[in-house]
Design a protein around this motif. Structure first.
Motif, PDB file in Angstrom:
ATOM      1  N   ALA A 171      29.056  69.237  46.965  1.00 19.81           N
ATOM      2  CA  ALA A 171      28.190  70.147  46.399  1.00 19.81           C
ATOM      3  C   ALA A 171      28.337  70.039  44.804  1.00 19.81           C
ATOM      4  N   GLN A 172      29.699  69.596  44.211  1.00 21.38           N
ATOM      5  CA  GLN A 172      29.673  69.413  42.902  1.00 21.38           C
ATOM      6  C   GLN A 172      29.197  68.029  42.397  1.00 21.38           C
ATOM      7  N   LEU A 173      29.251  67.144  43.257  1.00 22.99           N
ATOM      8  CA  LEU A 173      28.900  65.749  42.698  1.00 22.99           C
ATOM      9  C   LEU A 173      27.203  65.587  43.126  1.00 22.99           C
ATOM     10  N   TYR A 174      26.698  66.431  43.943  1.00 20.91           N
ATOM     11  CA  TYR A 174      25.307  66.353  44.515  1.00 20.91           C
ATOM     12  C   TYR A 174      25.259  64.997  45.327  1.00 20.91           C
ATOM     13  N   ARG A 175      26.464  64.766  45.838  1.00 23.06           N
ATOM     14  CA  ARG A 175      26.421  63.488  47.004  1.00 23.06           C
ATOM     15  C   ARG A 175      27.218  63.784  47.875  1.00 23.06           C
ATOM     16  N   ASN A 176      26.784  63.990  48.993  1.00 22.61           N
ATOM     17  CA  ASN A 176      27.490  64.614  50.254  1.00 22.61           C
ATOM     18  C   ASN A 176      28.134  63.478  51.201  1.00 22.61           C
ATOM     19  N   PHE A 177      27.521  62.174  51.340  1.00 24.88           N
ATOM     20  CA  PHE A 177      27.863  61.337  52.084  1.00 24.88           C
ATOM     21  C   PHE A 177      29.127  60.896  51.990  1.00 24.88           C
ATOM     22  N   GLU A 178      29.334  60.367  50.770  1.00 25.73           N
ATOM     23  CA  GLU A 178      30.728  59.586  50.321  1.00 25.73           C
ATOM     24  C   GLU A 178      31.864  60.697  50.727  1.00 25.73           C
ATOM     25  N   PRO A 179      32.064  61.876  50.157  1.00 24.80           N
ATOM     26  CA  PRO A 179      33.118  62.811  50.575  1.00 24.80           C
ATOM     27  C   PRO A 179      33.279  63.219  52.148  1.00 24.80           C
ATOM     28  N   LEU A 180      32.172  63.265  52.737  1.00 25.89           N
ATOM     29  CA  LEU A 180      32.236  63.312  54.154  1.00 25.89           C
ATOM     30  C   LEU A 180      32.796  62.075  54.946  1.00 25.89           C
ATOM     31  N   MET A 199      21.610  50.121  49.705  1.00 24.42           N
ATOM     32  CA  MET A 199      22.328  51.357  50.121  1.00 24.42           C
ATOM     33  C   MET A 199      22.864  51.985  48.505  1.00 24.42           C
ATOM     34  N   ASN A 200      22.519  53.438  48.429  1.00 28.23           N
ATOM     35  CA  ASN A 200      22.968  53.831  47.136  1.00 28.23           C
ATOM     36  C   ASN A 200      24.267  54.659  47.296  1.00 28.23           C
ATOM     37  N   LEU A 201      25.297  53.856  47.503  1.00 24.05           N
ATOM     38  CA  LEU A 201      26.724  54.504  47.728  1.00 24.05           C
ATOM     39  C   LEU A 201      27.572  54.301  46.447  1.00 24.05           C
ATOM     40  N   ASP A 202      28.286  55.407  46.024  1.00 27.28           N
ATOM     41  CA  ASP A 202      29.236  55.248  44.772  1.00 27.28           C
ATOM     42  C   ASP A 202      30.383  56.082  45.235  1.00 27.28           C
ATOM     43  N   PHE A 203      31.289  55.342  45.395  1.00 27.41           N
ATOM     44  CA  PHE A 203      32.699  56.101  45.758  1.00 27.41           C
ATOM     45  C   PHE A 203      33.568  56.383  44.607  1.00 27.41           C
ATOM     46  N   SER A 204      33.329  55.529  43.388  1.00 24.77           N
ATOM     47  CA  SER A 204      33.848  55.726  42.075  1.00 24.77           C
ATOM     48  C   SER A 204      33.847  57.306  41.612  1.00 24.77           C
ATOM     49  N   GLN A 205      33.013  58.153  41.860  1.00 22.84           N
ATOM     50  CA  GLN A 205      32.751  59.493  41.240  1.00 22.84           C
ATOM     51  C   GLN A 205      34.026  60.421  42.101  1.00 22.84           C
ATOM     52  N   LEU A 206      34.458  59.806  43.189  1.00 22.41           N
ATOM     53  CA  LEU A 206      35.549  60.547  43.933  1.00 22.41           C
ATOM     54  C   LEU A 206      36.822  60.616  43.558  1.00 22.41           C
ATOM     55  N   GLY A 207      37.092  59.744  42.537  1.00 25.47           N
ATOM     56  CA  GLY A 207      38.407  59.630  42.011  1.00 25.47           C
ATOM     57  C   GLY A 207      39.212  60.727  41.769  1.00 25.47           C
ATOM     58  N   PRO A 208      38.553  61.516  40.829  1.00 22.38           N
ATOM     59  CA  PRO A 208      39.431  62.818  40.483  1.00 22.38           C
ATOM     60  C   PRO A 208      39.513  63.862  41.553  1.00 22.38           C
ATOM     61  N   TYR A 209      38.571  63.772  42.476  1.00 23.80           N
ATOM     62  CA  TYR A 209      38.600  64.782  43.380  1.00 23.80           C
ATOM     63  C   TYR A 209      39.317  64.397  44.831  1.00 23.80           C
ATOM     64  N   ILE A 210      40.172  63.114  44.680  1.00 23.39           N
ATOM     65  CA  ILE A 210      40.871  62.735  45.912  1.00 23.39           C
ATOM     66  C   ILE A 210      42.066  63.719  45.978  1.00 23.39           C
ATOM     67  N   PRO A 211      42.734  63.998  44.986  1.00 24.41           N
ATOM     68  CA  PRO A 211      44.082  64.800  45.265  1.00 24.41           C
ATOM     69  C   PRO A 211      43.576  66.200  45.769  1.00 24.41           C
ATOM     70  N   PHE A 212      42.567  66.701  45.517  1.00 22.34           N
ATOM     71  CA  PHE A 212      42.006  68.173  46.038  1.00 22.34           C
ATOM     72  C   PHE A 212      41.704  67.742  47.558  1.00 22.34           C
ATOM     73  N   LEU A 213      41.076  66.551  47.720  1.00 19.67           N
ATOM     74  CA  LEU A 213      40.840  66.234  49.189  1.00 19.67           C
ATOM     75  C   LEU A 213      41.810  66.117  50.153  1.00 19.67           C
ATOM     76  N   LEU A 214      42.854  65.388  49.521  1.00 19.02           N
ATOM     77  CA  LEU A 214      44.161  65.063  50.353  1.00 19.02           C
ATOM     78  C   LEU A 214      44.936  66.266  50.570  1.00 19.02           C
ATOM     79  N   GLN A 215      44.753  67.251  49.729  1.00 18.32           N
ATOM     80  CA  GLN A 215      45.694  68.451  49.927  1.00 18.32           C
ATOM     81  C   GLN A 215      44.988  69.270  51.267  1.00 18.32           C
TER      82      GLN A 215
END
Length: 219
Positions: A181-190, A1-17
């Protein structure tokens, strides 16, 4: 499985808002739906045929058409017909509040009809006016009976709130799409957004259970 949640780190505050943005919109919509739904329910049981017809027609229209269609009509038709560039937040609360009112009105109507008719007759025999009778005698008892159904409607509204992402409202769902869209990886943020929605629903369910127990204990 090609999953990588590490790239989400900088975007977590934006998501939590998006949690607060979503909850604010949902709570305002619930308030609109509850107030308008109560008025519609009273119209449905009144002796005035015009009010009954209006309430039934309103319910039929909003329950018989898709919520996303109602949202699109409000967001796109109002600027076209009136020239007013309606904000996304206002369009969202109007669509969800008006839609929720149709379902809430049926729930409250059923709760009112379930109250023993003898209490209505006793109140009328004592000369209690219609409005105080409804506010102080009938509606408090109806609320205890319909609380589970109301909480279910509010939970459904919370889940369906993701629909507002289609008009660009920066709720939790929309923010997850932007990150994808910014990470070109939709599954992890969704997936993270789905987890947050689930947590919110669990919390609302627990709060509803606590409120229901307290109302039952007050009998």
């Amino acid at each position: 499985m090609n999953l990588d949640f590490s790239q989400l780190g900088p975007y977590i505050p934006f998501l939590l808002q998006g949690i607060w943005i979503t909850l604010k919109f949902v709570f305002v919509s619930i308030l609109i739906g509850l107030i308008l739904g109560t008025l519609l329910a009273l119209c449905k049981i009144t002796r005035h045929s015009i009010l009954t017809w209006f309430a039934n027609a309103y319910t039929s229209i909003f329950r018989g058409t898709p919520l996303i269609l109602q949202l699109m009509i409000i967001f796109y038709a109002i600027p076209q017909l009136t020239g007013y560039d309606i904000p996304t937040f206002l369009a969202a609360i109007l669509a969800f509040g008006l839609n929720s009112a149709a379902y809430v009105s049926e729930i409250i109507r059923a709760g009112i009809m379930a109250v023993d008719k003898g209490q209505v007759e006793a109140a009328e025999a004592l000369g209690i006016p219609y409005r105080p009778m409804m506010l102080n005698i009938i509606l408090p008892q109806a609320v205890k009976n319909i609380l589970p159904a109301l909480m279910n409607e509010f939970i459904t509204l919370t889940k369906e709130s993701a629909v507002v992402s289609t008009i660009g409202y920066l709720d939790l769902m929309r923010r997850a799409q932007i990150i994808g869209a910014q990470l070109y990886r939709n599954f992890e943020p969704l997936l993270v957004a789905g987890l947050i929605y689930w947590v919110m629903v669990v919390i609302l369910t627990k709060l509803g259970s606590i409120l229901e127990r307290r109302l039952r204990a007050s009998d």
